[in-house]
Motif scaffolding. Sequence first.
Motif, mmCIF file in Angstrom:
data_model
loop_
_atom_site.group_PDB
_atom_site.id
_atom_site.type_symbol
_atom_site.label_atom_id
_atom_site.label_comp_id
_atom_site.label_asym_id
_atom_site.label_seq_id
_atom_site.Cartn_x
_atom_site.Cartn_y
_atom_site.Cartn_z
ATOM 1 N N LYS A 1 0.781 -1.404 0.062
ATOM 2 C CA LYS A 1 0.138 -0.357 -0.409
ATOM 3 C C LYS A 1 1.202 1.073 -0.038
ATOM 4 C CE LYS A 1 -4.109 1.633 0.526
ATOM 5 N NZ LYS A 1 -5.125 1.736 -0.923
ATOM 6 N N ASP A 2 2.132 1.539 0.941
ATOM 7 C CA ASP A 2 3.093 2.381 0.757
ATOM 8 C C ASP A 2 3.677 2.484 -0.788
ATOM 9 O OD1 ASP A 2 1.997 2.967 3.510
ATOM 10 O OD2 ASP A 2 3.713 2.255 4.252
ATOM 11 N N ARG A 3 3.684 1.356 -0.870
ATOM 12 C CA ARG A 3 4.586 1.652 -2.112
ATOM 13 C C ARG A 3 3.667 2.089 -3.590
ATOM 14 N NH1 ARG A 3 5.790 -3.789 -4.806
ATOM 15 N NH2 ARG A 3 4.954 -4.343 -3.395
ATOM 16 N N GLU A 4 2.585 1.549 -3.161
ATOM 17 C CA GLU A 4 1.481 2.554 -3.895
ATOM 18 C C GLU A 4 1.149 3.594 -4.519
ATOM 19 O OE1 GLU A 4 -2.680 0.376 -4.289
ATOM 20 O OE2 GLU A 4 -1.927 -1.634 -4.356
ATOM 21 N N GLY A 5 1.744 3.783 -3.253
ATOM 22 C CA GLY A 5 1.639 5.385 -3.200
ATOM 23 C C GLY A 5 2.819 5.845 -3.360
ATOM 24 N N VAL A 6 3.726 5.829 -3.214
ATOM 25 C CA VAL A 6 4.942 6.331 -3.830
ATOM 26 C C VAL A 6 5.283 6.401 -5.337
ATOM 27 C CG1 VAL A 6 7.567 5.664 -4.118
ATOM 28 C CG2 VAL A 6 6.536 6.055 -1.842
ATOM 29 N N ILE A 7 4.565 4.775 -5.946
ATOM 30 C CA ILE A 7 4.604 4.643 -6.869
ATOM 31 C C ILE A 7 3.688 5.891 -7.919
ATOM 32 C CG2 ILE A 7 3.568 2.979 -9.066
ATOM 33 C CD1 ILE A 7 5.134 0.823 -7.093
ATOM 34 N N ARG A 8 2.636 6.008 -7.281
ATOM 35 C CA ARG A 8 1.445 7.313 -7.538
ATOM 36 C C ARG A 8 2.362 8.113 -7.192
ATOM 37 N NH1 ARG A 8 0.060 11.111 -5.556
ATOM 38 N NH2 ARG A 8 -0.371 10.787 -2.852
ATOM 39 N N ILE A 9 2.869 8.794 -6.637
ATOM 40 C CA ILE A 9 4.223 9.811 -6.506
ATOM 41 C C ILE A 9 5.029 9.822 -7.748
ATOM 42 C CG2 ILE A 9 5.959 11.617 -4.886
ATOM 43 C CD1 ILE A 9 4.310 10.711 -3.111
ATOM 44 N N LEU A 10 5.543 9.090 -7.675
ATOM 45 C CA LEU A 10 6.818 9.301 -8.967
ATOM 46 C C LEU A 10 5.594 9.059 -10.241
ATOM 47 C CD1 LEU A 10 9.022 6.461 -7.057
ATOM 48 C CD2 LEU A 10 9.173 8.820 -7.340
ATOM 49 N N THR A 11 4.884 8.606 -10.252
ATOM 50 C CA THR A 11 4.510 8.177 -12.312
ATOM 51 C C THR A 11 4.059 9.802 -12.236
ATOM 52 O OG1 THR A 11 4.082 5.906 -11.452
ATOM 53 C CG2 THR A 11 2.602 7.365 -13.775
ATOM 54 N N GLU A 12 2.977 10.660 -11.126
ATOM 55 C CA GLU A 12 2.683 12.015 -11.633
ATOM 56 C C GLU A 12 3.986 13.140 -12.048
ATOM 57 O OE1 GLU A 12 0.448 12.869 -8.267
ATOM 58 O OE2 GLU A 12 -1.733 11.618 -9.037
ATOM 59 N N LEU A 13 5.245 12.451 -10.871
ATOM 60 C CA LEU A 13 6.647 12.696 -11.258
ATOM 61 C C LEU A 13 7.209 12.435 -12.959
ATOM 62 C CD1 LEU A 13 8.830 15.146 -10.203
ATOM 63 C CD2 LEU A 13 10.067 13.372 -9.251
ATOM 64 N N LEU A 14 7.099 11.589 -12.932
ATOM 65 C CA LEU A 14 7.905 11.134 -13.860
ATOM 66 C C LEU A 14 6.863 11.921 -15.779
ATOM 67 C CD1 LEU A 14 9.397 9.359 -16.166
ATOM 68 C CD2 LEU A 14 7.383 7.953 -15.961
ATOM 69 N N CYS A 15 5.641 12.200 -15.525
ATOM 70 C CA CYS A 15 4.654 13.048 -16.258
ATOM 71 C C CYS A 15 5.163 14.718 -16.306
ATOM 72 C CB CYS A 15 3.319 12.906 -15.858
ATOM 73 S SG CYS A 15 2.411 11.164 -16.430
ATOM 74 N N ASP A 16 5.413 14.814 -15.304
ATOM 75 C CA ASP A 16 5.581 16.182 -15.056
ATOM 76 C C ASP A 16 7.157 16.613 -15.893
ATOM 77 O OD1 ASP A 16 3.557 16.784 -13.584
ATOM 78 O OD2 ASP A 16 4.473 17.389 -11.684
ATOM 79 N N GLU A 17 7.831 15.554 -15.570
ATOM 80 C CA GLU A 17 9.409 15.732 -15.986
ATOM 81 C C GLU A 17 9.556 15.193 -18.021
ATOM 82 O OE1 GLU A 17 12.138 16.949 -14.857
ATOM 83 O OE2 GLU A 17 11.596 16.207 -12.300
ATOM 84 N N TYR A 18 8.356 14.763 -18.187
ATOM 85 C CA TYR A 18 8.576 14.423 -19.806
ATOM 86 C C TYR A 18 7.931 15.239 -20.121
ATOM 87 C CZ TYR A 18 9.073 11.447 -23.660
ATOM 88 O OH TYR A 18 9.358 11.043 -24.686
#
Length: 176
Positions: free
Chosen positions: A25-42
């Motif tokens: 559950k915590d990894r899911e939360g972190v992966i959400r954060i990182l995925t949104e960041l990936l989109c912003d960075e791209y």
Amino acid sequence: MTKQSLEVSRLIHADKEPKIGIPEKDREGVIRILTELLCDEYVMSAKTKKYHWNVVGPDFSELHKFLEEQYEEVDEIVDLVAERIRSLGGQTIGTLTEFIQYTRLKEDPGSYPDAHTMLANLLDSHEATIRILRGNVDETDEKFHDMGTNDFLIGLMEKHEKMAWMLRSYMVEKPR
């Protein structure tokens, strides 16, 4: 365009769960954060490349090279974020449709601003990313207890702070 909610559960790699001391559950939360960041960075990379390709004016050569250095730095960040997602057992999105769907940054399609406005637009994107990262740093620590990602995000924040400083420095008016 309305920003859609990211369904993280579809991004968790089901084959082999990493046993790294972070509950799913915590990894899911972190992966959400990182995925949104990936989109912003791209999106930031694409915007920086667009400006690199279209900059004109008396400082063309210098700005063309400067913007190339900036997008190379952002491209490196894109790769690092994607690899961090994978190290946590997530799968990375990778289509332009998804990047646009989940980014929090603004694009400027059809716009070809002057060099000063290009730099100001990029500065706005970096500063927005810094503000987002500050919140993400707190969340990865306090809510998800993932100190590895917390440290990773702090490093990215520092990179964006440096790029923002460089953009601000370029925008200072030259004495005549």
